[in-house]
Design a protein around this motif. Structure first.
Motif, PDB file in Angstrom:
ATOM      1  N   GLN A  41      15.446  19.970   4.094  1.00 31.18           N
ATOM      2  CA  GLN A  41      14.886  19.730   2.761  1.00 31.18           C
ATOM      3  C   GLN A  41      14.814  21.035   1.979  1.00 31.18           C
ATOM      4  OE1 GLN A  41      10.954  18.121   2.822  1.00 31.18           O
ATOM      5  NE2 GLN A  41      10.817  17.871   0.596  1.00 31.18           N
ATOM      6  N   GLN A  71      14.577  26.280   2.190  1.00 29.46           N
ATOM      7  CA  GLN A  71      15.220  25.156   2.867  1.00 29.46           C
ATOM      8  C   GLN A  71      14.874  25.205   4.346  1.00 29.46           C
ATOM      9  OE1 GLN A  71      19.470  24.886   2.397  1.00 29.46           O
ATOM     10  NE2 GLN A  71      19.527  22.745   3.005  1.00 29.46           N
ATOM     11  N   ARG A  72      14.220  24.129   4.822  1.00 28.73           N
ATOM     12  CA  ARG A  72      13.803  24.065   6.210  1.00 28.73           C
ATOM     13  C   ARG A  72      15.008  23.823   7.113  1.00 28.73           C
ATOM     14  NH1 ARG A  72       9.016  26.563   6.661  1.00 28.73           N
ATOM     15  NH2 ARG A  72       7.375  25.596   5.409  1.00 28.73           N
ATOM     16  N   ASP A 122      15.037  29.039   8.837  1.00 35.49           N
ATOM     17  CA  ASP A 122      14.897  28.652   7.433  1.00 35.49           C
ATOM     18  C   ASP A 122      15.777  29.532   6.557  1.00 35.49           C
ATOM     19  OD1 ASP A 122      13.062  26.824   8.280  1.00 35.49           O
ATOM     20  OD2 ASP A 122      11.306  27.959   7.618  1.00 35.49           O
ATOM     21  N   THR A 173      13.246  22.983  -1.174  1.00 32.98           N
ATOM     22  CA  THR A 173      12.085  22.964  -2.063  1.00 32.98           C
ATOM     23  C   THR A 173      12.179  24.135  -3.021  1.00 32.98           C
ATOM     24  OG1 THR A 173      10.724  21.983  -0.314  1.00 32.98           O
ATOM     25  CG2 THR A 173       9.570  22.955  -2.187  1.00 32.98           C
ATOM     26  N   SER A 207      14.579  19.839   8.882  1.00 37.78           N
ATOM     27  CA  SER A 207      14.774  18.682   8.005  1.00 37.78           C
ATOM     28  C   SER A 207      15.900  18.881   7.001  1.00 37.78           C
ATOM     29  CB  SER A 207      13.473  18.365   7.257  1.00 37.78           C
ATOM     30  OG  SER A 207      13.102  19.449   6.417  1.00 37.78           O
ATOM     31  N   ASN A 231      16.986  18.316  -8.152  1.00 37.04           N
ATOM     32  CA  ASN A 231      15.688  18.478  -8.781  1.00 37.04           C
ATOM     33  C   ASN A 231      15.720  19.414  -9.982  1.00 37.04           C
ATOM     34  OD1 ASN A 231      14.464  16.811  -6.856  1.00 37.04           O
ATOM     35  ND2 ASN A 231      14.202  18.521  -5.421  1.00 37.04           N
ATOM     36  N   THR A 235      13.581  29.350  -3.712  1.00 34.87           N
ATOM     37  CA  THR A 235      13.782  28.107  -2.966  1.00 34.87           C
ATOM     38  C   THR A 235      13.565  28.380  -1.487  1.00 34.87           C
ATOM     39  OG1 THR A 235      16.170  28.448  -2.640  1.00 34.87           O
ATOM     40  CG2 THR A 235      15.475  27.271  -4.635  1.00 34.87           C
TER      41      THR A 235
END
Length: 625
Positions: A515, A509-510, A530, A517, A513, A174, A507
């Protein structure tokens, strides 16, 4: 790992060394410039400190000597008896900071045997850094810090021609998170204002930067056309990137002209194909006439044929020499440095050493070429290297040798001829680098010792420092947190972390998942497992370590009418921001004024904007305790 803030710290900040040391003590082994800088920073964390060195150090500060001069343990840090006398079995963290990387790594193994739970921070560089990284994977709670590598990000930011953009995280799918200078907010994309205790100067923003030329890929694959296949060929890209020198261009013009002239001279009655064959045969380097055309030629044609044969001999010899040179270079591992393209942006690194590779990687990722030079020939060598780069756009020059005066002389000489280039000097063991840079004007002086000390102190409390950047003359660290159930950050929203501790969340990060972000929304809550990446200074990290969170100071007053068709949607909005189930907010839309609990100002303003979209009367007011 960080302790629960409810446990607190010992009341006595300066206990005696030994077995009676409280379990939160820190041991600093190796009291050179870096070790003493770490001691100065650790004094503000309120933890007991003990020093260890082979012999009495040369103190750089009278205050440090007065504070720690009588509380040192002398001896080899690799010896178990010396470490026991220093209280290593009861320490929460041990910093191994001598200038000998091999000694530090050997001591780290001994520390791990005596204290399996302590955080161990090892200073390593060169070949030992690779071994240290392997030990990081095998031994828990061990971190290797290379002072030179940590300065790469700060140097790259100081040499970048666009001083308004500072990269904070590594580019991913991203994009990358960057720090933008300037009062105007970014036009698009997620962004947030940088949280700093100082409000002087224009505001800074953290934003997601996709980089130039980044575009989304078409999900439908298309068959490439023939010329598109040629453009994708790696050799074609290499040919396009390689600059064409003047001798190469002149040789190409001579060869094409000789070929065209030969076809015109050796053709009979318009049969140009025969003339082409004769010309190519002569240019091969042999005086032959396969078609018996020269037997009927004039003396001029015979003379020109002989000249063509001589030209062909020279061309063949040059081609053979070029092939042999390439074969031998590949066999012996030699590589000729490529000349940079005309007009390309370049940075010149003088005496870069071990820092060259990471610094070149950071600059190349931003589209800036890196050239290398030395200072062993003095100013004459610097001028000669600058002359060789005259056809490029020289945007920055860095002098990185161990001699500060030599570095200063080189950049001051360069400043006279390239006043627009960004100049950087590496001062390895000088603390007052900011004042020196301000005094000289136009030159950025970066202290590798200060950068390494900030990173080592943060690592001592269980965090992992990704990079160090300079924000308005102050070091800020990009720190990675792996949250645990007892972590003081766990269970709070992003807004609480930023307003309560002064962090800037880059940032999230879970754990479930996976993911990632960038610049997560303020109302998101972080949980155990996390992974957070934040930008913070040492003061903010100190507040996190002590659990000193500033309380929220704002609230939202709202009034909504009953029986609304969008009542459930409004309840969902309130539930998302207040952390309550929607059913607990049924009575909030009864036509009376309701008050939320204490909120951070930016969350309160965001909630008010969301409610105004549904035409709910609301206002943001200070919280009254």
């Amino acid at each position: 790992m960080r302790s629960d803030p409810s446990s607190g710290f010992p009341g006595d900040p300066t206990p005696n060394a030994g077995r009676g040391e409280p379990p939160h003590a820190l041991l600093v082994c190796g009291l050179g410039a870096l070790g003493q800088a770490c001691l100065q920073r650790l004094q503000g964390f309120g933890v007991p400190l003990t020093g260890c060195d082979l012999r009495r150090p040369m103190w750089r500060s009278p205050e440090l000597e007065q504070e720690f001069g009588e509380r040192l343990v002398f001896g080899d840090m690799r010896q178990a008896a010396v470490l026991r006398r220093a209280g290593v079995e009861h320490c929460r963290a041990v910093l191994l900071l001598s200038q000998d990387s091999q000694v530090n790594l050997e001591a780290a193994l001994q520390v791990r045997l005596l204290n399996p739970e302590a955080e161990v921070v090892v200073r390593a560089s060169g070949q030992e850094q690779g071994l240290g990284q392997l030990l990081e994977q095998r031994l828990p709670n061990l971190a290797v810090v290379n002072p030179l590598m940590l300065t790469a990000a700060a140097l790259a930011a100081s040499l970048h021609p666009d001083a308004a953009v500072t990269q904070l995280t590594t580019a991913s799918g991203n994009g990358s998170v960057v720090l933008l200078a300037g009062g105007d907010e970014p036009a698009s994309g997620p962004h947030r204002r940088l949280r700093t205790p100082e409000h002087a100067g224009e505001p800074l923003h953290i934003a997601l930067h996709n980089g130039p030329g980044r575009a989304q890929a078409d999900p439908r694959p298309k068959e490439p056309l023939p010329w598109q296949r040629l453009q994708r060929w790696e050799g074609w890209s290499a040919l396009r990137r390689r600059p064409i020198s003047r001798p190469m261009a002149a040789a190409a013009i001579v060869l094409i002209s000789a070929l065209a002239l030969g076809v015109a001279l050796f053709s009979e009655q318009g049969q140009w194909r025969r003339g082409l064959v004769v010309t190519l045969g002569l240019l091969q380097g042999e005086y032959i006439d396969p078609l018996n055309l020269l037997s009927r030629a004039t003396e001029l044609q015979l003379s020109l044929g002989l000249l063509y044969a001589l030209l062909g001999t020279v061309l063949t010899s040059c081609l053979v020499a070029l092939i042999l040179e390439r074969l031998l270079s590949n066999r012996l591992g030699l590589q000729r440095p490529q000349r940079p393209r005309r007009g390309s942006r370049q940075v010149l690194l003088m005496e870069a050493g071990d820092i060259a590779e990471p610094l070149a990687a950071l600059l190349s990722a931003q589209g800036i070429g890196v050239q290398h030079g030395g200072l062993q020939d003095g100013l004459a060598g610097v001028r000669q290297r600058l002359h060789s780069l005259r056809h490029t756009e020289l945007v920055g020059i860095a002098a990185l040798s161990n001699n500060l005066l030599t570095n200063m002389q080189a950049v001051l000489e360069v400043q006279q001829h390239h006043p627009r280039a960004r100049l950087a000097v590496l001062a390895h063991a000088m603390a007052a680098s900011d004042q020196l840079g301000t005094l000289l004007g136009g030159i950025t002086v970066i202290s590798g010792m200060d950068i390494a000390a900030d990173a080592v102190v943060a690592t001592a409390f269980g965090e992992r420092v990704e990079r160090v950047v300079r924000v308005r003359g102050e070091h800020h660290l990009v720190v990675r947190y792996q949250l645990t159930p007892n972590d003081p950050l766990t269970g709070h929203t992003v807004a609480r972390l930023e307003n309560g501790y002064g962090l800037n969340v880059l940032t999230l990060q879970r754990s479930r998942s996976g993911q990632l972000t960038a610049i997560p929304p303020l109302e998101w809550q972080v949980h155990a497992g996390d992974e957070l990446t934040v930008l913070a200074n040492l003061r903010s990290l100190q507040r996190v370590e002590a659990g000193q969170m500033s309380p929220p100071a704002w609230r939202v007053e709202l009034r909504g009418t009953a029986g609304r068709q969008d009542g459930f949607v409004v309840q969902q909005v309130l539930a998302r921001f207040l952390g309550l189930p929607p059913g607990a907010l049924l009575n909030w839309l009864d036509g009376q004024w309701q008050q939320t609990d204490a909120l951070d100002q930016d969350v309160a303003e965001l909630l008010a904007r969301e409610l105004q979209r549904y035409r709910i009367d609301c206002r943001v007011v200070p919280w009254q305790r």
